[in-house]
Design a protein around this motif. Structure first.
Motif, PDB file in Angstrom:
ATOM      1  N   GLY A  41       0.820  -1.204   0.000  1.00 41.64           N
ATOM      2  CA  GLY A  41       0.000   0.000   0.000  1.00 41.64           C
ATOM      3  C   GLY A  41       0.854   1.254   0.000  1.00 41.64           C
ATOM      4  N   LEU A  42       0.222   2.354   0.247  1.00 40.24           N
ATOM      5  CA  LEU A  42       0.885   3.653   0.173  1.00 40.24           C
ATOM      6  C   LEU A  42       1.888   3.838   1.315  1.00 40.24           C
ATOM      7  CD1 LEU A  42       0.846   6.341  -1.417  1.00 40.24           C
ATOM      8  CD2 LEU A  42      -0.925   7.144   0.143  1.00 40.24           C
ATOM      9  N   VAL A  43       3.056   4.435   1.015  1.00 43.96           N
ATOM     10  CA  VAL A  43       4.027   4.792   2.061  1.00 43.96           C
ATOM     11  C   VAL A  43       4.020   6.311   2.194  1.00 43.96           C
ATOM     12  CG1 VAL A  43       6.461   4.846   2.700  1.00 43.96           C
ATOM     13  CG2 VAL A  43       5.503   2.784   1.662  1.00 43.96           C
ATOM     14  N   THR A  82      -7.909   8.774  -0.435  1.00 43.08           N
ATOM     15  CA  THR A  82      -8.584   7.625   0.198  1.00 43.08           C
ATOM     16  C   THR A  82      -7.759   6.338   0.181  1.00 43.08           C
ATOM     17  OG1 THR A  82      -9.783   7.076  -1.857  1.00 43.08           O
ATOM     18  CG2 THR A  82     -10.926   8.487  -0.270  1.00 43.08           C
ATOM     19  N   PRO A  83      -6.594   6.366   0.835  1.00 44.38           N
ATOM     20  CA  PRO A  83      -5.795   5.135   0.895  1.00 44.38           C
ATOM     21  C   PRO A  83      -6.550   4.058   1.679  1.00 44.38           C
ATOM     22  CG  PRO A  83      -4.880   6.826   2.350  1.00 44.38           C
ATOM     23  CD  PRO A  83      -6.011   7.456   1.611  1.00 44.38           C
ATOM     24  N   VAL A  84      -6.296   2.795   1.364  1.00 45.67           N
ATOM     25  CA  VAL A  84      -6.974   1.718   2.088  1.00 45.67           C
ATOM     26  C   VAL A  84      -6.030   0.989   3.041  1.00 45.67           C
ATOM     27  CG1 VAL A  84      -8.899   1.298   0.543  1.00 45.67           C
ATOM     28  CG2 VAL A  84      -6.684   0.242   0.063  1.00 45.67           C
ATOM     29  N   ARG A  85      -4.741   1.071   2.780  1.00 50.73           N
ATOM     30  CA  ARG A  85      -3.746   0.543   3.710  1.00 50.73           C
ATOM     31  C   ARG A  85      -2.410   1.186   3.387  1.00 50.73           C
ATOM     32  NH1 ARG A  85      -2.620  -5.542   1.363  1.00 50.73           N
ATOM     33  NH2 ARG A  85      -2.447  -4.899  -0.805  1.00 50.73           N
ATOM     34  N   GLY A  86      -1.418   0.934   4.254  1.00 48.12           N
ATOM     35  CA  GLY A  86      -0.104   1.500   4.012  1.00 48.12           C
ATOM     36  C   GLY A  86       0.598   1.799   5.327  1.00 48.12           C
ATOM     37  N   TRP A 116      -6.544   9.654  12.228  1.00 56.00           N
ATOM     38  CA  TRP A 116      -6.602   9.682  10.756  1.00 56.00           C
ATOM     39  C   TRP A 116      -6.036   8.383  10.193  1.00 56.00           C
ATOM     40  CZ3 TRP A 116      -8.387  13.271   7.165  1.00 56.00           C
ATOM     41  CH2 TRP A 116      -8.817  14.509   7.681  1.00 56.00           C
ATOM     42  N   LEU A 117      -4.869   7.994  10.703  1.00 50.75           N
ATOM     43  CA  LEU A 117      -4.201   6.812  10.159  1.00 50.75           C
ATOM     44  C   LEU A 117      -5.064   5.575  10.380  1.00 50.75           C
ATOM     45  CD1 LEU A 117      -0.495   7.481  11.261  1.00 50.75           C
ATOM     46  CD2 LEU A 117      -1.618   8.051   9.099  1.00 50.75           C
ATOM     47  N   LYS A 118      -5.637   5.486  11.587  1.00 50.53           N
ATOM     48  CA  LYS A 118      -6.465   4.335  11.921  1.00 50.53           C
ATOM     49  C   LYS A 118      -7.631   4.216  10.954  1.00 50.53           C
ATOM     50  CE  LYS A 118      -6.837   2.364  16.487  1.00 50.53           C
ATOM     51  NZ  LYS A 118      -7.124   2.655  17.881  1.00 50.53           N
ATOM     52  N   SER A 119      -8.261   5.360  10.649  1.00 56.07           N
ATOM     53  CA  SER A 119      -9.455   5.279   9.825  1.00 56.07           C
ATOM     54  C   SER A 119      -9.120   4.935   8.370  1.00 56.07           C
ATOM     55  CB  SER A 119     -10.296   6.549   9.936  1.00 56.07           C
ATOM     56  OG  SER A 119      -9.509   7.647   9.589  1.00 56.07           O
ATOM     57  N   TYR A 120      -7.829   5.019   7.991  1.00 52.50           N
ATOM     58  CA  TYR A 120      -7.457   4.603   6.635  1.00 52.50           C
ATOM     59  C   TYR A 120      -6.605   3.330   6.639  1.00 52.50           C
ATOM     60  CZ  TYR A 120      -9.513   8.782   4.661  1.00 52.50           C
ATOM     61  OH  TYR A 120     -10.406   9.734   4.266  1.00 52.50           O
ATOM     62  N   GLY A 121      -6.554   2.655   7.767  1.00 52.43           N
ATOM     63  CA  GLY A 121      -5.810   1.397   7.846  1.00 52.43           C
ATOM     64  C   GLY A 121      -4.313   1.544   7.649  1.00 52.43           C
ATOM     65  N   ILE A 122      -3.787   2.701   8.060  1.00 54.01           N
ATOM     66  CA  ILE A 122      -2.357   2.965   7.863  1.00 54.01           C
ATOM     67  C   ILE A 122      -1.604   2.756   9.182  1.00 54.01           C
ATOM     68  CG2 ILE A 122      -0.669   4.754   7.287  1.00 54.01           C
ATOM     69  CD1 ILE A 122      -2.833   5.960   5.452  1.00 54.01           C
ATOM     70  N   ARG A 123      -0.501   2.024   9.102  1.00 51.15           N
ATOM     71  CA  ARG A 123       0.253   1.707  10.312  1.00 51.15           C
ATOM     72  C   ARG A 123       1.360   2.739  10.551  1.00 51.15           C
ATOM     73  NH1 ARG A 123       3.986  -3.621  11.546  1.00 51.15           N
ATOM     74  NH2 ARG A 123       4.888  -2.643  13.375  1.00 51.15           N
ATOM     75  N   PRO A 124       1.422   3.325  11.755  1.00 52.25           N
ATOM     76  CA  PRO A 124       2.489   4.294  12.014  1.00 52.25           C
ATOM     77  C   PRO A 124       3.819   3.626  12.381  1.00 52.25           C
ATOM     78  CG  PRO A 124       0.984   4.195  13.889  1.00 52.25           C
ATOM     79  CD  PRO A 124       0.494   3.192  12.883  1.00 52.25           C
ATOM     80  N   TYR A 125       4.904   4.213  11.936  1.00 50.75           N
ATOM     81  CA  TYR A 125       6.256   3.854  12.372  1.00 50.75           C
ATOM     82  C   TYR A 125       6.896   5.121  12.929  1.00 50.75           C
ATOM     83  CZ  TYR A 125       6.393  -0.712  10.016  1.00 50.75           C
ATOM     84  OH  TYR A 125       6.165  -2.002   9.635  1.00 50.75           O
TER      85      TYR A 125
END
Ligand SMILES: [Zn+2]
Length: 506
Positions: A289-291, A397-401, A425-434
């Motif tokens: 997904g998106l980075v 509208t990313p779906v994961r990343g 925000w990240l949670k609602s788009y399925g994005i994992r924070p690092y």
């Protein structure tokens, strides 16, 4: 007779305003905004009023009470004439960070600024593309005029270039770019650009390139009756480590060392840019997904790092238009096409700014990419965005990343709320924070920062000790630090802790 007065930055991180004088004529080493003290009074909706010139900052004691400021910024109900005058021949600016340059714009327009050509070009890019604020008017000033019938109020007038002295040789492009109009009705009357070698200053000034988190950072050695070395912000663990070391070796004969001590407070994690490269690369390798990569837009070395990772992971780097403009500013100086292989995010906007349409697009024709393109191929990109850009998620509208936070941690409680919001925000788009995570502590959400994704722009405790031992000065004046005790304890006889405005006669 030589004297040193630290007007600000003596006991805080940033806001450096160090005055060195020889027989009554002097130079300021940086003239930054003390953001630490600003935060005691201001927040995003409570700000000094632009139409009151220096009035608000003066009354809140956020700029030194000296009679050295632009007359057009002094409203009729503010009297500064009883304050001491200084015979300032120039400001020696170390680098493009607000806490070093952010109050230069207030200074009398006849005072020239000395800095590297990178610094000048980046400052022009920033001055054009960010909301104007009189304090950061370094390259050109907008002369204010009283606004009748209420003469206490100031409105914008014409633009005048300040005289600039470059520490290194420059080309004609820079001269053209510095005074190029950046607003539709915003022509700039040219200032004068000259070389440091040919200038007449109260000290003999030698600039040294150093390693910090922005390009064009300079340390200075001044020679007069006494010799003074000033580090600016410095580190020994980035791409330009050798340049820092060359400065340190050249400073060996200096009697006085004015040195930063940013990292003497809190954790002392030692990570280099190479470690960051490793951690970020691994996180991206295992992700789909998106980075999204979040780092300061002035940290162009970090941008190069992500560009490198992008090419190795079959992704393309996307940056914001304002960042593309800074890369264009860089190209003005080094003539390298920094925008090659980089895409620019085409944000929805009714009227793009003048600098974008008439300077950037005119010269560069950047490759724009839309939200739809990203949506179609989210695995193909690394998007360089920060929290301020999250609204664009609603179009992409990313779906994961993944979201890599590659900047310093939160210092203030208010900043902690930004991370809590960002996390939502990240949670609602399925994005994992690092680089950061949110934990519940006693029922309350709090961010913590994970190592490996950011390397500091400042020397570690060990590096500071090494620098001081190697230079071995007679007197150490710490600035840009909250830990003066460290200097007292480690360098008992040599550390000279100056109070705000206290003058040290040598
Ligand atoms: Zn800095």
């Amino acid at each position: 007779m030589t004297a040193i007065t630290v007007y600000d930055g003596n006991d805080t991180i940033g806001g450096n305003k160090i005055y060195v004088e020889e027989n009554g004529k002097g130079l300021f080493l940086d003239f930054g905004a003390n953001l630490h003290n600003y935060d005691k009074f201001f927040q995003p909706y409570i700000q000094p009023r632009a139409y009151r010139g220096i009035h608000d900052l003066w009354l809140l004691n956020l700029i030194p009470h000296l009679n050295i400021y632009r007359k057009d910024l002094i409203p009729i109900d503010l009297d500064v004439t009883s304050a001491p005058k200084l015979d300032i021949k120039a400001v020696l600016l170390s680098h493009v960070h607000m806490d070093h340059y952010g109050n230069i714009g207030f200074l009398d327009e006849n005072i020239p600024v000395v800095a590297s050509s990178f610094t000048f070009s980046l400052l022009k890019g920033l001055q054009d593309s960010y909301t104007p604020n009189a304090g950061s008017e370094v390259i050109y000033i907008n002369k204010r005029k009283p606004h009748p019938p209420d003469e206490r109020l100031l409105t914008r007038g014409d633009n005048y270039g300040r005289d600039l002295i470059a520490t290194d040789s420059y080309n004609e492009n820079l001269e053209h770019f510095l005074w190029q109009a950046s607003r539709k009705r915003g022509g700039i009357e040219k200032g004068e650009l000259s070389l440091l070698k040919e200038s007449d200053l109260p000290f003999s000034v030698t600039p040294y390139e150093t390693d910090h988190s922005v390009y064009g950072s300079i340390a200075y050695i001044l020679e007069g009756e006494h010799s003074i070395a000033y580090t600016g912000d410095i580190r020994l663990h980035g791409e330009r480590e050798m340049q820092s070391k060359h400065f340190i070796d050249s400073a060996k004969n200096s009697e006085i060392l004015i040195i930063e001590g940013t990292r003497l407070t809190g954790e002392n994690i030692f990570d280099s840019e190479n470690v960051v490269l490793d951690y970020c690369r691994r996180a991206i390798d295992i992700s789909k997904g998106l980075v999204i990569a979040d780092f300061s837009n002035r940290n162009l070395e970090r941008l190069e790092l992500f560009k490198q990772i992008a090419s190795k992971t079959n992704r393309q780097l996307i940056i914001a238009a304002r960042d593309a403009y800074l890369l264009y500013a860089l190209e003005i100086v080094d003539m390298v096409d920094h925008l090659e292989d980089i895409l620019v995010y085409h944000r929805p906007m009714t009227r793009p700014p003048f600098w974008e349409t008439s300077i950037l697009q005119d010269k560069k024709r950047p490759n724009y990419i839309t939200n739809e393109d990203i949506k179609d191929n989210p695995d193909g990109y690394i998007l360089c965005f920060s929290f301020g850009d999250v609204m664009n998620f609603l179009d992409i509208t990313p779906v994961r990343g993944i979201y890599i936070y590659s900047s310093p941690g939160a210092f203030k409680t208010e900043q902690e709320f930004d991370f809590i919001r960002l996390n939502r925000w990240l949670k609602s788009y399925g994005i994992r924070p690092y680089g950061f995570k949110i934990d519940k502590v006693k029922g309350r959400e709090r961010p913590s920062f994970t190592r490996g994704f950011h390397a500091s722009g400042h020397a570690s405790e060990n590096e500071l000790e090494w620098i001081i031992d190697r230079i071995d000065p007679d007197i150490i004046i710490p600035v840009h630090t909250e830990n003066l005790d460290w200097f007292r304890e480690h360098f008992k006889d040599k550390a000279k802790i100056l109070k705000k405005g206290e003058k040290l006669n040598l």
